[in-house]
Design a protein around this motif. Sequence first.
Motif, mmCIF file in Angstrom:
data_model
loop_
_atom_site.group_PDB
_atom_site.id
_atom_site.type_symbol
_atom_site.label_atom_id
_atom_site.label_comp_id
_atom_site.label_asym_id
_atom_site.label_seq_id
_atom_site.Cartn_x
_atom_site.Cartn_y
_atom_site.Cartn_z
ATOM 1 N N THR A 1 -3.847 -0.648 2.874
ATOM 2 C CA THR A 1 -2.404 -0.868 2.826
ATOM 3 C C THR A 1 -1.775 0.335 2.138
ATOM 4 O O THR A 1 -2.131 0.663 1.007
ATOM 5 N N ARG A 2 -0.861 0.995 2.825
ATOM 6 C CA ARG A 2 -0.209 2.179 2.266
ATOM 7 C C ARG A 2 1.117 2.405 2.984
ATOM 8 O O ARG A 2 1.340 1.855 4.076
ATOM 9 N N PRO A 3 2.006 3.198 2.396
ATOM 10 C CA PRO A 3 3.270 3.477 3.083
ATOM 11 C C PRO A 3 3.030 4.171 4.425
ATOM 12 O O PRO A 3 2.182 5.062 4.530
ATOM 13 N N VAL A 4 3.755 3.711 5.429
ATOM 14 C CA VAL A 4 3.718 4.329 6.755
ATOM 15 C C VAL A 4 5.149 4.694 7.135
ATOM 16 O O VAL A 4 6.048 3.847 7.067
ATOM 17 N N ARG A 5 5.350 5.927 7.528
ATOM 18 C CA ARG A 5 6.681 6.396 7.917
ATOM 19 C C ARG A 5 6.747 6.639 9.421
ATOM 20 O O ARG A 5 5.722 6.876 10.063
#
Length: 267
Positions: A208-212
């Motif tokens: 789970t991590r930021p996705v742009r």
Amino acid sequence: MTAILIDGFPPTEADLHYLALVNYGAYTSFRVEDGGVRGLEHHLGRLDAYAVALFGEPVGEGALRAHVCAALSDRRDAWLRVSLFSPEIWSRTPSARVRPRVMTSLSAPPPPLATSVRLQVQTYAREEAHIKHTAIYGLIRARRLAREAGLDDALFADADGVISEGSSWNIGFLSGDTVVWPQAPMLAGVTQILIDRGLAGVGMTSVTRPVRTADLDAFDGAFLCNSATPACPITAIDGHAFQTSPEVIERLAAAWASNRPEPIQAR
């Protein structure tokens, strides 16, 4: 036909009057399969947490299970929405701390959302994104705008392009055998939780991590998931096309299916 009960009884005129005028509450919805529900503890647990957050008092898991059983009667397969509301809360008098009433809406199981989808990115975030609340004007409007633009549905991102969730579903991105879940204010859906729990059994992992939106080229594919749709391939996000592998979608569906339906009966 949809069968509605409130605290186990048919709704009164006063109940319907309130529900037509005030849109304050929360809900969860799920498929009943042969008398059981996948992830039932998650559905009931979050509903009781919503009761405390929005109304100040819990309903209790035992009472929620009893209402689900009453709604189903002798039915073994159905679609059920369980909602919380309180006629003691109005726009001018919002401060009551009260155990909410429980409305159950029973209908036939719906088909999956789609077999593939093309998405339009929209700058939007739900209020209190961690709660599945009944304020869904923005969600319907977003899906409507996407379809008017010739696409199927809306994917939400913030002003910096950080992706969160869709109009009524979660999104996962694929990098080899890894599912990348976006990290952002959003609702952690029960289907997402069940897929994640079953990934190891199908030879996959997750992060789970930021996705742009600027990161889309880095992924092999993408999919959406909700209670009606265990895994549906995403073929495009705005102008970016994906070739999501059908074999990977099958593995994701198998990860979800590895969570057997839980019995509903009150404990």
